[in-house]
Design a protein around this motif. Structure first.
Motif, PDB file in Angstrom:
ATOM      1  N   SER A   1       0.836  -1.204   0.000  1.00 31.05           N
ATOM      2  CA  SER A   1       0.000   0.000   0.000  1.00 31.05           C
ATOM      3  C   SER A   1       0.868   1.250   0.000  1.00 31.05           C
ATOM      4  O   SER A   1       0.533   2.265  -0.601  1.00 31.05           O
ATOM      5  N   ALA A   2       1.984   1.159   0.711  1.00 28.50           N
ATOM      6  CA  ALA A   2       3.063   2.143   0.600  1.00 28.50           C
ATOM      7  C   ALA A   2       4.289   1.409   0.076  1.00 28.50           C
ATOM      8  O   ALA A   2       4.424   0.198   0.269  1.00 28.50           O
ATOM      9  N   SER A   3       5.158   2.113  -0.604  1.00 28.24           N
ATOM     10  CA  SER A   3       6.434   1.532  -1.029  1.00 28.24           C
ATOM     11  C   SER A   3       7.484   1.931   0.000  1.00 28.24           C
ATOM     12  O   SER A   3       7.678   3.123   0.267  1.00 28.24           O
ATOM     13  N   LYS A   4       8.120   0.913   0.590  1.00 32.53           N
ATOM     14  CA  LYS A   4       9.087   1.167   1.660  1.00 32.53           C
ATOM     15  C   LYS A   4      10.442   0.587   1.285  1.00 32.53           C
ATOM     16  O   LYS A   4      10.522  -0.535   0.800  1.00 32.53           O
ATOM     17  N   LEU A   5      11.489   1.371   1.504  1.00 35.15           N
ATOM     18  CA  LEU A   5      12.850   0.872   1.356  1.00 35.15           C
ATOM     19  C   LEU A   5      13.558   1.015   2.694  1.00 35.15           C
ATOM     20  O   LEU A   5      13.489   2.077   3.324  1.00 35.15           O
ATOM     21  N   THR A   6      14.198  -0.053   3.140  1.00 36.51           N
ATOM     22  CA  THR A   6      14.905  -0.018   4.415  1.00 36.51           C
ATOM     23  C   THR A   6      16.315  -0.558   4.234  1.00 36.51           C
ATOM     24  O   THR A   6      16.567  -1.393   3.363  1.00 36.51           O
ATOM     25  N   ALA A   7      17.214  -0.078   5.067  1.00 37.14           N
ATOM     26  CA  ALA A   7      18.601  -0.526   5.051  1.00 37.14           C
ATOM     27  C   ALA A   7      18.922  -1.191   6.382  1.00 37.14           C
ATOM     28  O   ALA A   7      18.669  -0.611   7.445  1.00 37.14           O
TER      29      ALA A   7
ATOM     30  N   ILE B   1      -0.149   6.424 -18.899  1.00 35.00           N
ATOM     31  CA  ILE B   1      -0.348   6.558 -17.454  1.00 35.00           C
ATOM     32  C   ILE B   1       0.149   5.301 -16.739  1.00 35.00           C
ATOM     33  O   ILE B   1       0.829   5.387 -15.711  1.00 35.00           O
ATOM     34  N   GLN B   2      -0.184   4.131 -17.286  1.00 35.44           N
ATOM     35  CA  GLN B   2       0.298   2.879 -16.693  1.00 35.44           C
ATOM     36  C   GLN B   2       1.819   2.852 -16.655  1.00 35.44           C
ATOM     37  O   GLN B   2       2.423   2.451 -15.652  1.00 35.44           O
ATOM     38  N   SER B   3       2.431   3.285 -17.745  1.00 35.77           N
ATOM     39  CA  SER B   3       3.888   3.305 -17.803  1.00 35.77           C
ATOM     40  C   SER B   3       4.463   4.257 -16.763  1.00 35.77           C
ATOM     41  O   SER B   3       5.427   3.925 -16.066  1.00 35.77           O
ATOM     42  N   GLY B   4       3.857   5.429 -16.652  1.00 33.16           N
ATOM     43  CA  GLY B   4       4.344   6.411 -15.682  1.00 33.16           C
ATOM     44  C   GLY B   4       4.251   5.904 -14.267  1.00 33.16           C
ATOM     45  O   GLY B   4       5.180   6.081 -13.461  1.00 33.16           O
ATOM     46  N   ILE B   5       3.132   5.276 -13.944  1.00 26.20           N
ATOM     47  CA  ILE B   5       2.936   4.777 -12.583  1.00 26.20           C
ATOM     48  C   ILE B   5       3.854   3.599 -12.291  1.00 26.20           C
ATOM     49  O   ILE B   5       4.600   3.594 -11.300  1.00 26.20           O
ATOM     50  N   ILE B   6       3.826   2.598 -13.156  1.00 24.17           N
ATOM     51  CA  ILE B   6       4.511   1.331 -12.864  1.00 24.17           C
ATOM     52  C   ILE B   6       6.019   1.424 -13.115  1.00 24.17           C
ATOM     53  O   ILE B   6       6.827   1.123 -12.227  1.00 24.17           O
ATOM     54  N   TYR B   7       6.405   1.870 -14.292  1.00 29.48           N
ATOM     55  CA  TYR B   7       7.838   2.010 -14.555  1.00 29.48           C
ATOM     56  C   TYR B   7       8.425   3.160 -13.732  1.00 29.48           C
ATOM     57  O   TYR B   7       9.591   3.104 -13.315  1.00 29.48           O
ATOM     58  N   GLY B   8       7.615   4.200 -13.514  1.00 27.47           N
ATOM     59  CA  GLY B   8       8.090   5.305 -12.683  1.00 27.47           C
ATOM     60  C   GLY B   8       8.378   4.866 -11.268  1.00 27.47           C
ATOM     61  O   GLY B   8       9.393   5.250 -10.667  1.00 27.47           O
ATOM     62  N   ALA B   9       7.485   4.037 -10.709  1.00 22.94           N
ATOM     63  CA  ALA B   9       7.699   3.522  -9.356  1.00 22.94           C
ATOM     64  C   ALA B   9       8.947   2.653  -9.297  1.00 22.94           C
ATOM     65  O   ALA B   9       9.756   2.748  -8.363  1.00 22.94           O
ATOM     66  N   PHE B  10       9.109   1.810 -10.310  1.00 24.07           N
ATOM     67  CA  PHE B  10      10.277   0.929 -10.327  1.00 24.07           C
ATOM     68  C   PHE B  10      11.567   1.732 -10.447  1.00 24.07           C
ATOM     69  O   PHE B  10      12.550   1.465  -9.747  1.00 24.07           O
TER      70      PHE B  10
ATOM     71  N   ILE C   1      13.000   4.717   3.728  1.00 29.57           N
ATOM     72  CA  ILE C   1      12.195   5.648   2.944  1.00 29.57           C
ATOM     73  C   ILE C   1      10.785   5.080   2.809  1.00 29.57           C
ATOM     74  O   ILE C   1      10.617   3.880   2.594  1.00 29.57           O
ATOM     75  N   ILE C   2       9.789   5.944   2.929  1.00 26.31           N
ATOM     76  CA  ILE C   2       8.391   5.543   2.721  1.00 26.31           C
ATOM     77  C   ILE C   2       7.773   6.493   1.699  1.00 26.31           C
ATOM     78  O   ILE C   2       7.891   7.711   1.833  1.00 26.31           O
ATOM     79  N   MET C   3       7.133   5.924   0.690  1.00 28.54           N
ATOM     80  CA  MET C   3       6.464   6.754  -0.316  1.00 28.54           C
ATOM     81  C   MET C   3       5.158   6.088  -0.741  1.00 28.54           C
ATOM     82  O   MET C   3       4.880   4.938  -0.374  1.00 28.54           O
ATOM     83  N   LEU C   4       4.368   6.802  -1.498  1.00 32.81           N
ATOM     84  CA  LEU C   4       3.063   6.315  -1.930  1.00 32.81           C
ATOM     85  C   LEU C   4       3.207   5.017  -2.721  1.00 32.81           C
ATOM     86  O   LEU C   4       4.073   4.895  -3.577  1.00 32.81           O
ATOM     87  N   GLY C   5       2.351   4.044  -2.396  1.00 32.57           N
ATOM     88  CA  GLY C   5       2.392   2.772  -3.095  1.00 32.57           C
ATOM     89  C   GLY C   5       1.824   2.862  -4.497  1.00 32.57           C
ATOM     90  O   GLY C   5       1.121   3.816  -4.858  1.00 32.57           O
TER      91      GLY C   5
END
Length: 257
Positions: free
Chosen positions: A130-136, A185-194, A146-150
């Motif tokens: 639901s959120a995109s989280k990166l942890t070290a 839009i799909q590309s922006g959301i999905i590839y952008g998130a990646f 880091i926490i950002m919009l999923g």
């Protein structure tokens, strides 16, 4: 056997583990955010009945504050004869959380970080939910993240903020540059998130100061191909969070034996 239950904002994932971390079965259900009376008791009772052998412990992570007490009472009622634990920073007395307020760390971040201890260190975990989280993390040290919009919420936010746009199905286009508005839009959301995840991992690795093993997990990670994930230097682990819960429960059982 150990039962792990991850109560997330969107889904509940339950995994039954046998000896040597063998996954016997797993289930995924939509999170009941407005549960009817007895719904969570029924949920746990169904999973208890499904288990063919005796469960020795239940480890739960819950990141939905307003149903935490309901989930806790239900689990403790159904599994009244065995240990039931809820993951937090007090559960992990061997984990060094290097934040100003360690209590702020969500149970999901703790679980994926604990599961990451099985990999060469240090590790960057990208959990796409639901959120995109990166942890070290490095060994028993949790550096932060880091926490950002999923990804799913990104699509919803775009539709809500620009009403004339249709709801966007979360399907990854075959190519980044697409031929129509929906695909763009799909590309922006999905590839952008990646792309954000990959670049943020690069920046985090630079701050850590040494090469990091990179793990990708979470429900939305399935949007990406194995080739994409590997080219970006990540390894996919669908059950990283559940594995972390399993390791913690094993430790608690051993400690209290």
């Amino acid at each position: 056997m150990i039962l792990t239950v991850d109560v997330g904002n969107s889904n509940i994932v339950a995994v039954l583990y046998g000896k040597n971390r063998q996954r016997i079965w797993n289930t995924r259900h939509q999170t009941m955010k407005k549960p009817q009376k007895g719904e969570y008791r029924e949920f746990f009772a169904n999973h208890k009945r499904r288990s063919e052998a005796e469960i020795s412990g239940v480890m739960i992570s819950c990141v939905v504050p307003h149903i935490f007490d309901i989930v806790k009472r239900a689990a403790e009622y159904v599994f009244s004869d065995i240990p039931v634990a809820f993951l937090d920073t007090f559960t992990l007395d061997d984990f060094d959380v290097r934040l100003d307020n360690p209590r702020e760390v969500g149970a999901d971040l703790l679980a994926t970080s604990y599961g990451a201890r099985e990999y060469p260190q240090p590790v960057i975990v990208a959990d796409l939910g639901s959120a995109s989280k990166l942890t070290a993390v490095e060994g028993n040290i949790f550096y932060g993240g880091i926490i950002m919009l999923g990804i799913g919420n990104m699509a919803s936010a775009l539709h809500l903020s620009i009403p004339h746009l249709p709801k966007i199905p979360l399907v990854r286009p075959e190519k980044v540059i697409t031929d129509d508005t929906i695909g763009s839009i799909q590309s922006g959301i999905i590839y952008g998130a990646f792309g954000s995840v990959v670049q943020l991992a690069n920046m985090m690795e630079k701050q850590v100061g040494s090469p990091c093993k990179r793990i990708l997990t979470g429900g939305y990670a399935k949007l990406f191909s194995t080739e994409m994930i590997e080219e970006a230097g990540f390894e996919y682990n669908e059950f990283l969070l559940s594995d972390g819960l399993y390791f913690v429960m094993k430790q608690l059982i051993k400690k209290n034996a």
